[in-house]
Design an enzyme around this catalytic site. Structure first.
Site: not given
Length: 254
Positions: A154, A158
């Site tokens: 993640y 991002k």
């Protein structure tokens, strides 16, 4: 209040949480909104909420990691509402785990939705915006881009979105298109509550623990992120591009 009258917006991952709130906020400001999620029937609640407040929205079903589905969804939006001025890449999933436990599927799933999805939606949207010489592209990143235990996939996705934002801002600026990113901190949503339950921590205790570590002493709400998305969508924000706006109660400055 920011006026989006006459504008057409697309919000991905808008069936619930942050995406749903952005869609509702745009509609209140006068935009017609394409509410996109994995399946069209998932968008019904958000579309109904917009209609109940006097706005206009249509539900769109697409896997943002599938180019053909993305293109078809945008084509339908343009047919229904006549164009596209604002696109928010908000669709996201989590597959959290420590690195030594993380599977290839955990990695690929997160990359497909966040990075590939942002790429495919942006590529499709900019074709329309370049022709119109106007656009607002907004990519939802996260403070996880700064590093977060148990989120190697993640965090990488991002952080990648932030690099993608800066590069596309350079490329699309000459066509009147701004590209910016929002970096939410901890926001109280169904997804974050489900994470707390999965790790065996009572939700209210988890929220209190996070709030205690923030300068603002509270966790975020979807409305906090929607307010930032409204600012970046405004015509008056036309000289703001290539930026990452952290909306995190001060986490990123500690």
């Amino acid at each position: 209040m920011t006026n989006l009258d006459g504008r057409v917006a697309l919000v991905t991952g808008a069936a619930r949480g942050i995406g749903a709130e952005i869609a509702r906020r745009y509609a209140r400001a006068g935009a017609r909104v394409g509410v996109l999620d994995l399946k069209e029937d998932m968008t019904a609640e958000t579309v109904a909420a917009v209609a109940a407040e006097g706005g206009r929205a249509i539900g769109l079903g697409a896997d943002v990691g599938d180019a053909a589905q993305v293109d078809a969804a945008l084509e339908r939006l343009v047919r229904e509402f006549g164009g596209l001025d604002i696109a928010v890449n908000n669709a996201g999933v989590t597959r959290d785990n420590l690195l030594f436990k993380m599977t290839e599927d955990d990695w690929e799933t997160v990359m497909a939705v966040h990075l590939r999805g942002t790429f495919l939606v942006t590529r499709a949207a900019q074709r329309i915006m370049v022709e119109r010489r106007y656009g607002r592209l907004i990519n939802v990143s996260s403070t996880a881009a700064l590093g977060n235990r148990g989120q190697a996939n993640y965090s990488a996705a991002k952080a990648g979105i932030q690099g993608f934002t800066r590069t596309t801002a350079i490329e699309l600026g000459p066509f009147g298109i701004t590209v910016n990113s929002i970096g939410p901190g901890f926001v109280d949503t169904e997804m974050t509550r489900a994470t707390a339950e999965r790790i065996g921590v009572p939700v209210e205790r988890r929220l209190a623990e996070v709030a205690a570590g923030l300068p603002m002493r509270r966790v975020g709400s979807p409305a906090d992120i929607a307010n930032a998305a409204l600012f970046l969508a405004a015509e008056e924000s036309g000289y703001v591009t290539g930026q990452v706006l952290y909306v995190d109660g001060g986490r990123s400055v500690r």
